[in-house]
Design a protein around this motif. Structure first.
Motif, mmCIF file in Angstrom:
data_model
loop_
_atom_site.group_PDB
_atom_site.id
_atom_site.type_symbol
_atom_site.label_atom_id
_atom_site.label_comp_id
_atom_site.label_asym_id
_atom_site.label_seq_id
_atom_site.Cartn_x
_atom_site.Cartn_y
_atom_site.Cartn_z
ATOM 1 N N THR A 271 -1.552 4.640 6.030
ATOM 2 C CA THR A 271 -1.460 3.186 5.859
ATOM 3 C C THR A 271 -1.556 2.483 7.214
ATOM 4 O O THR A 271 -2.328 1.528 7.383
ATOM 5 C CB THR A 271 -0.148 2.806 5.147
ATOM 6 O OG1 THR A 271 -0.099 3.485 3.886
ATOM 7 C CG2 THR A 271 -0.061 1.306 4.913
ATOM 8 N N GLN B 285 0.829 -1.220 0.000
ATOM 9 C CA GLN B 285 0.000 0.000 0.000
ATOM 10 C C GLN B 285 0.859 1.264 0.000
ATOM 11 O O GLN B 285 0.564 2.236 -0.708
ATOM 12 C CB GLN B 285 -0.923 0.012 1.221
ATOM 13 C CG GLN B 285 -2.066 -0.980 1.120
ATOM 14 C CD GLN B 285 -2.979 -0.900 2.338
ATOM 15 O OE1 GLN B 285 -3.293 0.174 2.816
ATOM 16 N NE2 GLN B 285 -3.390 -2.054 2.847
ATOM 17 N N SER C 15 -5.118 0.603 8.436
ATOM 18 C CA SER C 15 -4.983 -0.851 8.606
ATOM 19 C C SER C 15 -5.567 -1.289 9.957
ATOM 20 O O SER C 15 -5.853 -2.463 10.155
ATOM 21 C CB SER C 15 -3.512 -1.267 8.519
ATOM 22 O OG SER C 15 -2.837 -0.984 9.740
ATOM 23 N N ASN D 211 -5.651 3.536 0.674
ATOM 24 C CA ASN D 211 -5.695 2.667 1.851
ATOM 25 C C ASN D 211 -7.091 2.085 2.138
ATOM 26 O O ASN D 211 -7.200 0.972 2.641
ATOM 27 C CB ASN D 211 -5.217 3.413 3.101
ATOM 28 C CG ASN D 211 -3.739 3.764 3.050
ATOM 29 O OD1 ASN D 211 -3.362 4.898 3.320
ATOM 30 N ND2 ASN D 211 -2.905 2.800 2.687
#
Lengths: 318, 323
Positions: free
Chosen positions: A47, A12, A51, A71
Motif C-alpha cells: 500500500t 486500501q 501509493s 493497490n
C-alpha cells in the motif's frame, strides 16, 4: 499529504485485509483450488509502496500478489473471481491466485517461480530505458528469493546497465518455513546490494507512511537516473506461507508479538491521534469495505466458468 | 539470387530487420565487441552501436529473462544464447516463463521474442558442449521451435521469427555455418510452421531437419545411383509440427525413415513415427526406421564422437531396410 490520500491508504489496507479473510473462507469452503498465499500482516508494504508510484511505473511481484493487485486498482471482485477460476477474473480464470496481472494498470504479475520474475523486471526496465521513457519498474519479492541465482544475476545486470529498477525485498522473516537466518548468509537482506555497489535501505514495513515516504524518495532518485536501488522492507505475515501450513517453524507468541504491531492498527491510531480522521470516519470506511467485499464475493460466486474453448485460447498470438 | 553461407544468410536477416525496425535489438554474450562467437553479428556493434547490440554478462537466465521483459514493453529483442547447451541455465525462463506468460495471464501479455541459439555436435567439444537437445524445447506448448537446414530457409525463417509476436527458439546448427546455398536478394519471409519437400522422390520418404538434411541429401545422391529415389521432407520447425507434407509423401511411398541428430529416445523420430502410424496406418508397408544419435553422452575422441553421431551410411542402410 491531503486528508483524502490518508483515508485512501487506510481504505486500501482494510480492503486487502478483508479480501484476504474472505479468500481464506472461500478456500476453506473448497471454492478456491490450488495454493493460496495470504497477504495479511503485510498490507502496509504494497500500500505504501504503490501509493508512491507514477502511472507509468511498472509493478511486478511474486505469488503473494493479492495486495498488490488491490493497490494497483484492480476491483476486488475481479481478484476474487480469479481466485475462484471464473471467466470474469482478471486473468480470465487461467492464472489463479498466484497469477494476477492487469497490463492496463501497469501491473505485470503475479509470478510463482521464486526469483524468476527478477530478470523479467530488469527487462521491463530495459525496455523503458531503450525507449527513453520516464518510468521506473518496481519489482517486489520475498526474502527467500534473494538466495536464488536469478536475484544475483538480475541485480548485477541492473547495476551494469544502470536500469531504472526499484528492487523491493519484502522480508517477512520466513522463506516458506525457513527463517531468514537459516537460509541467508546475511540477516539484513539489504547487505546483498553491497556486492553490486548498489544503494540500499531498510524500512519498517508495518508503517505505511514510512514505506510511502521511503519509496517516494528513492523513486525520484531512480527517475533522475541514479540507477537501481535495493529496498528491504521488514514485515511479517500473520498466516501460514499458504493455506494448510502447519506452522511448525514458529511460536504462537512470535505471531502475537507482531500482531500487536499491526499495520492497520498502528495507522488507525496515528490518524486518530493526529486528528486526521475520527473513529467514526474510519468505522465508516470499515463498513464500506465490508459491503464491497461482500458484493465482490457474490460477484465472484455468481460469475460464469470459462467456456470450454478458453482451454485453447491465448497459447500463441499468431 | 546469390550463393551465400548459412552464416551470411542469418547475419543478413538480422541486419535487414534491424535496419527496418528500430525496436529490434540484440543481446547476448559476446554479440557486440567480439562480433559473435560464430561471427554472425560481426560488424553490428560498429554499425548499430551498443544500445542495439548489447553485450551481456555470462548469465543465461537473465539474458532470456531480460529479453522477455523488454518484449513485454513492445520491443523485439533477439537474445543470443551462445550454444543450446547453455540454454539449460535459462530453462525456467524459456519453458516456464516465455512459453506460459501469455496463456497464464489470459492473453494480456504479448512476447515478440526470438532466442537464437546453436545446436549440434561433431566438433570435439565434449559432452557438455555438443548436444542436440532441440526436441526438449519442442515439448512445451506456447513456444515455437524453428531449426532451418539451408541458407535460404535460415534467412526467411529468421525474418519471420523477428516479425512474429510469439516467443520463438531459433536453433542454428554449429556445422552448417559454412554451408552455401542460393538465397533470394529481395526481402522475403518464410512462414513458420511449414514443412518443405527438399527433394522429390517416389520410393521412400525421409523426414529430417537442420544438419541432418545435408546428410540426407548426400544419402539420396548415393541411393539415386542405385536407382532408389527418396523424397526428403524438411520439417524446418519442430513446433508447430507440420505433418501434412510428411503424410502426403508417406501415402505415396508407404515407407519412411526419420533422421535426427539428437538421441533416439523420445525424439523427433518417435513423434513423427507415432503420428504416421496414427494418421496413415493403412499406408504402412514397412516398419518405420529411425536414425539418431547413439545413447551416450558425446565423447571427445574424434572417432568415438563420429561413431555416436548419425552418418550418411546409417541413412542409406535405413532406407534399404524399409524397402
Amino acid at each position: 499529504m491531503d486528508t483524502q490520500l490518508y483515508l485512501d491508504l487506510y481504505y486500501q489496507m482494510v480492503l486487502i485485509r478483508l479480501v484476504e479473510e474472505a479468500a481464506a473462507q472461500l478456500y476453506q469452503q473448497g471454492k478456491i483450488g490450488g495454493f493460496l498465499h495470504l497477504y495479511i500482516g503485510q498490507e502496509a508494504v504494497s500500500t505504501g509502496l504503490i501509493s508512491a508510484r507514477q502511472p507509468q511505473d511498472r509493478v511486478i511481484t511474486a505469488y503473494r500478489d493479492h495486495g498488490v493487485a488491490i493497490n494497483v486498482g484492480i476491483p476486488a471482485k475481479e481478484v476474487l473471481a480469479e481466485l475462484l477460476g471464473k471467466a470474469t477474473g482478471v486473468s480470465k480464470g487461467k492464472g489463479g491466485s498466484m497469477h494476477l496481472a492487469d497490463v492496463q494498470r501497469n501491473f505485470w504479475g503475479g509470478h510463482a517461480i521464486v526469483g524468476a520474475h527478477l530478470p523479467i523486471a530488469a527487462g521491463l526496465a530495459l525496455g523503458d530505458q531503450y525507449q527513453g521513457k520516464d518510468a521506473v519498474t518496481i519489482c517486489m519479492f520475498g526474502d527467500g528469493a534473494t538466495n536464488i541465482g536469478f536475484f544475483h544475476e538480475a541485480l548485477n545486470l541492473s547495476k551494469v546497465w544502470n536500469l531504472p529498477v526499484l528492487w523491493v525485498c519484502e522480508n517477512n522473516q520466513y522463506g516458506m518455513g525457513t527463517a531468514v537466518e537459516r537460509a541467508s548468509a546475511v540477516d539484513e537482506i539489504r547487505q546483498k546490494a553491497l556486492g553490486y555497489d548498489m544503494p540500499n535501505s531498510r524500512v519498517d514495513g508495518m508503517d505505511v507512511l514510512a514505506v510511502r515516504q521511503a519509496a517516494l524518495e528513492v523513486l525520484e532518485k531512480i527517475r533522475a537516473g541514479s540507477g537501481p536501488h535495493l529496498m528491504e522492507i521488514v514485515t511479517y505475515r500473520y498466516r501460514g506461507h499458504s493455506m494448510g501450513d502447519p506452522e511448525r517453524y514458529r511460536q504462537a507468541e512470535e505471531v502475537k508479538r507482531w500482531q500487536e504491531n499491526d499495520p492497520i492498527g498502528i495507522y488507525r491510531r496515528y490518524l486518530e491521534g493526529q486528528a486526521i480522521a475520527s473513529a467514526d470516519d474510519l468505522d465508516a470506511i470499515d463498513r464500506r469495505v465490508e459491503q464491497e467485499v461482500a458484493e465482490a464475493v457474490r460477484f465472484a460466486e455468481e460469475s460464469p466458468e470459462p467456456p470450454p474453448e478458453a482451454l485453447f485460447e491465448h497459447i500463441y498470438a499468431e | 539470387m546469390a550463393r551465400i553461407t548459412y552464416r551470411e544468410a542469418i547475419s543478413k536477416a538480422l541486419w535487414e530487420e534491424m535496419e527496418q525496425d528500430p525496436s529490434v535489438f540484440i543481446l547476448g554474450e559476446e554479440v557486440g565487441v567480439w562480433g559473435g562467437t560464430y561471427a554472425v553479428t560481426k560488424g553490428f556493434y560498429d554499425h548499430f552501436g551498443p544500445k542495439r547490440v548489447m553485450d551481456t554478462p555470462i548469465a543465461e537466465a537473465t539474458i532470456v529473462g531480460a529479453a522477455i521483459g523488454a518484449a513485454l514493453t513492445g520491443l523485439r529483442p533477439v537474445a543470443e544464447l551462445m550454444t543450446i547447451n547453455f540454454a539449460f541455465a535459462a530453462m525456467d525462463h524459456i519453458v516456464n516463463q516465455a512459453a506460459k506468460l501469455r496463456y497464464m495471464f489470459g492473453g494480456q501479455f504479448t512476447l515478440p521474442l526470438v532466442i537464437r541459439t546453436v545446436s549440434g555436435g561433431g566438433r570435439q567439444l565434449g559432452a557438455t558442449h555438443s548436444q542436440t537437445p532441440d526436441v526438449i524445447f519442442a515439448h512445451f506448448p506456447g513456444l515455437k521451435v524453428v531449426a532451418p537446414g539451408t541458407p535460404e530457409d535460415a534467412k526467411g525463417l529468421l525474418k519471420a521469427a523477428i516479425r512474429s509476436d510469439d516467443p520463438i527458439l531459433f536453433i542454428e546448427h554449429a556445422t552448417l555455418y559454412q554451408t552455401r546455398g542460393e538465397v533470394p536478394d529481395e526481402d522475403y519471409v518464410i512462414p513458420i510452421g511449414k514443412s518443405k519437400i527438399q527433394r522429390p522422390g517416389r520410393d521412400v520418404t525421409i523426414v529430417t531437419y537442420s544438419k541432418m538434411l545435408e546428410l540426407s541429401l548426400k544419402a539420396a545422391d548415393q541411393l539415386a545411383k542405385e536407382g532408389i529415389e527418396v523424397e526428403i521432407v524438411d520439417l524446418r520447425s519442430l513446433r508447430p509440427l507440420d505433418m501434412q507434407p510428411v503424410l502426403q509423401s508417406f501415402k505415396k511411398t508407404n515407407r519412411a525413415v526419420i533422421v535426427e541428430e539428437g538421441w533416439r529416445s523420445y525424439g523427433v523420430g518417435s513423434e513423427v513415427a507415432a503420428r504416421i502410424y496414427e494418421e496413415a496406418f493403412d499406408y504402412v508397408d514397412a516398419p518405420i526406421q529411425r536414425v539418431a544419435q547413439k545413447e551416450t553422452p558425446l565423447p571427445y575422441n574424434r572417432t568415438l564422437e563420429q561413431m555416436a553421431l548419425p552418418q550418411v551410411e546409417d541413412i542409406v542402410r535405413a532406407v534399404k531396410e524399409v524397402l
